[in-house]
Design a protein around this motif. Structure first.
Motif, mmCIF file in Angstrom:
data_model
loop_
_atom_site.group_PDB
_atom_site.id
_atom_site.type_symbol
_atom_site.label_atom_id
_atom_site.label_comp_id
_atom_site.label_asym_id
_atom_site.label_seq_id
_atom_site.Cartn_x
_atom_site.Cartn_y
_atom_site.Cartn_z
ATOM 1 N N SER A 1 9.097 24.431 63.525
ATOM 2 C CA SER A 1 8.249 25.623 63.650
ATOM 3 C C SER A 1 8.506 26.309 64.992
ATOM 4 O O SER A 1 8.622 27.540 65.058
ATOM 5 C CB SER A 1 6.775 25.237 63.559
ATOM 6 N N GLY A 2 8.619 25.503 66.041
ATOM 7 C CA GLY A 2 8.880 26.047 67.383
ATOM 8 C C GLY A 2 10.206 26.777 67.435
ATOM 9 O O GLY A 2 10.322 27.856 68.034
ATOM 10 N N ILE A 3 11.228 26.214 66.793
ATOM 11 C CA ILE A 3 12.544 26.859 66.771
ATOM 12 C C ILE A 3 12.443 28.209 66.048
ATOM 13 O O ILE A 3 12.980 29.217 66.512
ATOM 14 C CB ILE A 3 13.584 25.931 66.100
ATOM 15 N N ASN A 4 11.718 28.232 64.934
ATOM 16 C CA ASN A 4 11.547 29.488 64.198
ATOM 17 C C ASN A 4 10.829 30.542 65.040
ATOM 18 O O ASN A 4 11.182 31.719 64.987
ATOM 19 C CB ASN A 4 10.763 29.246 62.903
ATOM 20 N N ILE A 5 9.834 30.102 65.827
ATOM 21 C CA ILE A 5 9.107 31.051 66.693
ATOM 22 C C ILE A 5 10.060 31.625 67.740
ATOM 23 O O ILE A 5 10.122 32.834 67.952
ATOM 24 C CB ILE A 5 7.906 30.357 67.376
ATOM 25 N N LEU A 6 10.843 30.726 68.356
ATOM 26 C CA LEU A 6 11.757 31.172 69.418
ATOM 27 C C LEU A 6 12.821 32.134 68.885
ATOM 28 O O LEU A 6 13.174 33.115 69.535
ATOM 29 C CB LEU A 6 12.423 29.941 70.047
ATOM 30 N N LEU A 7 13.308 31.864 67.679
ATOM 31 C CA LEU A 7 14.360 32.714 67.108
ATOM 32 C C LEU A 7 13.831 34.072 66.655
ATOM 33 O O LEU A 7 14.585 35.022 66.544
ATOM 34 C CB LEU A 7 15.015 32.028 65.900
ATOM 35 N N ASN A 8 12.527 34.132 66.392
ATOM 36 C CA ASN A 8 11.996 35.374 65.814
ATOM 37 C C ASN A 8 10.998 36.089 66.708
ATOM 38 O O ASN A 8 10.220 36.902 66.238
ATOM 39 C CB ASN A 8 11.354 35.078 64.455
ATOM 40 N N THR A 9 10.996 35.757 67.981
ATOM 41 C CA THR A 9 10.150 36.488 68.916
ATOM 42 C C THR A 9 11.062 37.203 69.898
ATOM 43 O O THR A 9 11.787 36.569 70.655
ATOM 44 C CB THR A 9 9.193 35.532 69.664
ATOM 45 N N TYR B 1 8.836 33.992 76.498
ATOM 46 C CA TYR B 1 9.275 32.595 76.603
ATOM 47 C C TYR B 1 10.314 32.369 77.706
ATOM 48 O O TYR B 1 10.958 31.335 77.737
ATOM 49 C CB TYR B 1 9.807 32.103 75.258
ATOM 50 N N LEU B 2 10.499 33.379 78.568
ATOM 51 C CA LEU B 2 11.440 33.189 79.680
ATOM 52 C C LEU B 2 10.918 32.126 80.650
ATOM 53 O O LEU B 2 11.676 31.514 81.386
ATOM 54 C CB LEU B 2 11.685 34.502 80.413
ATOM 55 N N TYR B 3 9.613 31.952 80.659
ATOM 56 C CA TYR B 3 9.010 30.839 81.397
ATOM 57 C C TYR B 3 8.448 29.876 80.360
ATOM 58 O O TYR B 3 7.970 30.309 79.313
ATOM 59 C CB TYR B 3 7.901 31.339 82.317
ATOM 60 N N GLU B 4 8.517 28.586 80.663
ATOM 61 C CA GLU B 4 8.090 27.580 79.688
ATOM 62 C C GLU B 4 6.634 27.800 79.273
ATOM 63 O O GLU B 4 5.769 28.010 80.123
ATOM 64 C CB GLU B 4 8.260 26.186 80.301
ATOM 65 N N LYS B 5 6.403 27.781 77.989
ATOM 66 C CA LYS B 5 5.063 28.037 77.468
ATOM 67 C C LYS B 5 4.679 26.871 76.555
ATOM 68 O O LYS B 5 5.400 26.564 75.603
ATOM 69 C CB LYS B 5 5.123 29.341 76.652
ATOM 70 N N THR B 6 3.548 26.235 76.855
ATOM 71 C CA THR B 6 3.082 25.115 76.036
ATOM 72 C C THR B 6 1.813 25.530 75.314
ATOM 73 O O THR B 6 0.897 26.072 75.936
ATOM 74 C CB THR B 6 2.806 23.886 76.923
ATOM 75 N N PHE B 7 1.782 25.328 74.035
ATOM 76 C CA PHE B 7 0.600 25.726 73.262
ATOM 77 C C PHE B 7 0.509 24.900 71.975
ATOM 78 O O PHE B 7 1.441 24.183 71.610
ATOM 79 C CB PHE B 7 0.642 27.224 72.930
#
Lengths: 115, 422
Positions: free
Chosen positions: B50-58, B63-69
């Motif tokens: 899910s995280g990979i999908n978010i990163l690829l489609n945002t 996300y240039l700085y690490e974001k934890t959620f």
């Protein structure tokens, strides 16, 4: 034929019976606890089914809300946009058994390719 | 005499039952532990995906700085996402964790090719004919000047290629090449402009592998000409220089970035890296750059009249898989040049804002965008002639991904290469 067999006294027999009954009682309790707290085959099967459904949803790009029955489970699929990002869809799958009890659930964010 | 001994027998039976019960408890405990571990691992994999999908489609810069959620506002769905611009491409770092279990993946990602903008050939319209001679093949769509394309007789050689001249659709080109993406250019410029922490201790070792989970290691040679040799550099490493960097064939470079004024690559080098220079890149013969590599000359500042021509020179028999491009922010009289020697093979894209000089038997599986072609025989210089050149956009892998810098990039991003995982 000269050997003799010495019989147990009544006290010995009573104590033995008490001990054996206690030990069996404890063993049965342990067994029932182990069986009760171990993972149910039903839950494992429901999880496997949800994984399969999720995989199919990702492959077929069928991102709509729907309900279907697989084996003895009723699977409900919900789909909504993730964080207002039209490219992402949050899929929520829940498996219910015959008694309409929730057995397992699975959530995943997938890519929306319907656009 | 045999004793009845009922008590002894009962005690032994009780012991046996006790051992069996203990075994049952231990077995159930380990089974549950292992299953829970497997279940947590599957949940982690699910969250990671899910995280990979978010990163690829945002598309934004959040996300240039690490974001934890938390993905679904639950208790066991935490992810940490980070994106690092890495030359022409981006690096994605995704971590998913439940309690003390963590799994991570680092990968590079890039854009798919937009088929509407993709072309085997784009030559700008300067009211000059495009002439083909010898065994020239152009397969794929082409953007050509309005004056058209014709077969020509050059150096005692007639055109011997396909009668259609261009095997694909032809369109009219504009007076200017489609622009490079300014956001990516700014990001590349920042590597020259911004000061970086210098890590000079690096060259005391022969192998340096820096994970993308850690911070980037910058090695700045400043005004000292440096030869990179007998060293293996892998991963999250950037080499910087205010002057020249020479890369010897004994250097093993994998996924690193190099920014310098000029870069020289010695004969026989093999590796995967992205080279960016402000003046020139010279690659000797028999070198091989594996996908995804990049050779780019970028001039952001205005140069004076005496400045040398920005150029990329590729020696004979070189294989380059990736992108070669030149960019000049302010156009000068001496246009930037890409010079490809004999038998150079390119799998990817060539974007020449200025001149593209080609020699015999150059093969490009992919596309060429250029303002002008130049062919030099022993006596004559020909402009906009393609002689014994093969440009085949269909020969490029359908899985090829391009950087968003180039004008053929679509909005869809896909994973280019898995780099690290646990």
């Amino acid at each position: 034929m000269n050997s003799k067999i010495k019989g147990s006294t009544i006290v010995e027999v009573v104590i033995s019976m008490v001990v054996i009954v206690t030990v069996f009682g404890i063993a049965m309790m342990i067994l029932s606890n182990v069986l009760r707290f171990s993972l149910s085959a039903k839950k494992l099967r429901a999880q496997a089914i949800l994984w399969e459904v999720m995989l199919k949803t990702e492959q077929t790009k069928d991102n709509t809300a729907q309900t279907f029955t697989i084996d003895d489970f009723r699977v409900e699929q919900e789909a909504k946009t993730y964080n207002d990002n039209a490219n992402l869809i949050e899929i929520h799958l829940v498996a219910y058994d015959r008694n309409q009890q929730k057995v397992s659930e699975l959530q995943k964010i997938i890519v929306n390719t319907n656009d | 005499m045999v004793k009845a001994s009922a008590l002894y027998i009962v005690i032994i039976i009780a012991l046996v039952i006790g051992v069996l019960c203990s075994a049952l408890i231990v077995e159930a405990y380990f089974y549950k532990m292992q299953y829970q571990k497997k279940f947590r691992y599957e949940a982690l994999q699910n969250n990671l995906s899910s995280g990979i999908n978010i990163l690829l489609n945002t598309g934004d810069t959040s996300y240039l700085y690490e974001k934890t959620f938390s993905l679904f506002n639950g208790t066991a769905d935490s992810v940490s996402l980070k994106k690092i611009p890495w030359g022409l491409y981006d690096i994605g770092i995704v971590e998913a964790f439940i309690q003390r279990d963590t799994i991570y993946k680092t990968f590079s990602f890039a854009n798919t090719v937009d088929s509407a903008k993709w072309a085997a050939l784009y030559i700008i319209d300067e009211d000059r004919l495009l002439s083909l001679s010898g065994k020239t093949t152009i397969r794929g769509d082409a953007y050509i000047p309005k004056t058209g394309v014709k077969a020509a007789y050059v150096d005692n050689r007639a055109y011997q290629g396909d009668k259609r001249l261009i095997i694909g659709h032809t369109h009219f080109s504009e007076k200017k090449l489609p622009d490079l993406f300014s956001g990516r250019l700014d990001q590349l410029n920042s590597m020259y402009a911004e000061p970086h922490e210098n890590d000079s201790a690096l060259f005391k070792k022969d192998t340096i592998r820096q994970s993308f989970l850690l911070s980037t290691r910058f090695i700045n040679f400043k005004k000292q000409v440096q030869t990179i040799k007998n060293i293996n550099l892998n991963g999250n490493i950037v080499l910087l220089s205010d002057t020249a960097i020479i890369i010897d064939s004994s250097a093993v470079l994998n996924n690193i970035l190099i920014f310098a004024k000029s870069i020289s690559v010695k004969t026989g080098f093999h590796g995967t890296c992205q080279l960016f220079a402000t003046d020139s890149i010279a690659v000797d013969h028999n070198c091989r750059f594996n996908y995804p590599s990049c050779l780019g000359v970028l001039r952001f500042s205005k140069v004076n009249a005496t400045a040398t021509q920005a150029k990329i020179v590729i020696g004979a028999n070189c294989n380059i898989e990736g992108t070669i491009f030149t960019y000049e922010k302010t156009e000068t009289a001496l246009k930037p040049m890409i010079d490809l020697a004999k038998y150079v093979k390119i799998k990817g894209q060539v974007y020449s804002q200025g001149i593209l000089k080609l020699k015999d038997s150059v093969e490009v599986d992919g596309s060429i965008f250029s303002s002008r072609f130049l062919y030099q025989s022993s006596l004559t210089l020909f402009e906009n002639y393609l002689i014994n050149i093969r440009i085949d956009s269909k020969a490029l892998s359908p899985y090829y991904l391009t950087g968003d810098l180039l004008p053929v990039a679509s909005k869809n991003k896909k994973i280019l290469q898995w780099l690290e995982a646990n």
